[in-house]
Design a protein around this motif. Structure first.
Motif, PDB file in Angstrom:
ATOM      1  N   PHE A 178      13.045  -1.609 -18.809  1.00 46.85           N
ATOM      2  CA  PHE A 178      12.459  -1.387 -20.135  1.00 46.85           C
ATOM      3  C   PHE A 178      13.174  -0.291 -20.901  1.00 46.85           C
ATOM      4  O   PHE A 178      13.297  -0.369 -22.129  1.00 46.85           O
ATOM      5  N   ASP A 179      13.704   0.704 -20.190  1.00 47.19           N
ATOM      6  CA  ASP A 179      14.433   1.785 -20.866  1.00 47.19           C
ATOM      7  C   ASP A 179      15.820   1.348 -21.333  1.00 47.19           C
ATOM      8  O   ASP A 179      16.444   2.050 -22.129  1.00 47.19           O
ATOM      9  N   ASN A 180      16.315   0.225 -20.836  1.00 49.93           N
ATOM     10  CA  ASN A 180      17.678  -0.201 -21.156  1.00 49.93           C
ATOM     11  C   ASN A 180      17.748  -1.585 -21.791  1.00 49.93           C
ATOM     12  O   ASN A 180      18.803  -2.221 -21.782  1.00 49.93           O
ATOM     13  N   ILE A 181      16.631  -2.059 -22.343  1.00 43.50           N
ATOM     14  CA  ILE A 181      16.616  -3.372 -22.995  1.00 43.50           C
ATOM     15  C   ILE A 181      17.685  -3.408 -24.089  1.00 43.50           C
ATOM     16  O   ILE A 181      17.855  -2.454 -24.842  1.00 43.50           O
ATOM     17  N   GLY A 182      18.410  -4.508 -24.131  1.00 46.21           N
ATOM     18  CA  GLY A 182      19.467  -4.671 -25.124  1.00 46.21           C
ATOM     19  C   GLY A 182      20.833  -4.249 -24.624  1.00 46.21           C
ATOM     20  O   GLY A 182      21.838  -4.477 -25.296  1.00 46.21           O
ATOM     21  N   SER A 183      20.873  -3.635 -23.444  1.00 41.22           N
ATOM     22  CA  SER A 183      22.170  -3.225 -22.887  1.00 41.22           C
ATOM     23  C   SER A 183      22.766  -4.381 -22.090  1.00 41.22           C
ATOM     24  O   SER A 183      22.122  -5.387 -21.838  1.00 41.22           O
TER      25      SER A 183
END
Length: 196
Positions: A105-110
């Motif tokens: 969730f902290d790195n969504i879109g990576s």
């Protein structure tokens, strides 16, 4: 260069290696001398990619401060949990899975890759466990890898990794990720071409 997040179920990897794999590769060696080579396991997991986060969860007792200090010296976040009164592990899998979901969730879109060292695929029919959480992470758009002993990996976990991510068999790296205390050192020259 891609970023990786590593989640390491130490007991699962060590116990399966000891009980199921060592007897195949080194049937005449004393199992009490079998050791996991953490540096080698970590290198197979990151393979010179940037490690954005890495977690190992283990249990105490028994305390093995030199082992845990070595793991931390590799730059891995270590979390130790107390065993139950009957000397069983409690909460190790759930703690790792919590870290997995938090990092997702902290790195969504990576473009990050989640690397999980375990063969444990239980609980997926109930929507929990490593397999269920890897399905969630994959559905969020992340790549993932499962690194485990083929002789001790849940069939559903292995199949899902082969179809949607990557499955890496530790049998291909047995001599790089294990050693026999006082007898055989780990081979630190790892041939990553064994990974498809």
């Amino acid at each position: 260069m891609s970023n990786v997040h590593i989640f390491w179920d130490n007991s699962n990897i060590h116990i399966v290696g000891l009980r199921k794999v060592m007897p195949i590769f080194e049937p005449n060696e004393d199992p009490y001398l079998f050791r996991s080579f953490f540096k080698g396991l970590f290198e197979v997991a990151h393979r010179n990619r940037n490690v954005k986060s890495a977690y190992v969860v283990g249990s105490i007792p028994p305390k093995n401060s030199s082992l845990w200090s070595h793991i931390e010296s590799l730059g891995i976040h270590l979390e130790l949990l107390e065993r139950t009164a009957s000397n069983k592990e409690a909460g190790v899998d759930q703690t790792l899975q919590t870290w997995m979901l938090r990092q997702a969730f902290d790195n969504i879109g990576s473009n990050d890759t989640f690397v999980v060292l375990t063969g444990d695929g239980s609980g997926s029919k109930l929507g929990k466990g490593f397999l269920a959480d890897l399905q969630r992470i994959h559905n969020l758009g992340f790549n993932f890898e499962v690194i485990s002993w083929e002789h001790g990996t849940n069939g559903n976990l292995q199949k899902y990794a082969q179809e949607k991510g990557k499955f890496i068999s530790l049998e291909n790296f047995y001599y790089n990720v294990t050693f026999i205390k006082g007898k055989r050192r780990a081979d630190e020259n790892i041939d990553f071409s064994k990974i498809n």
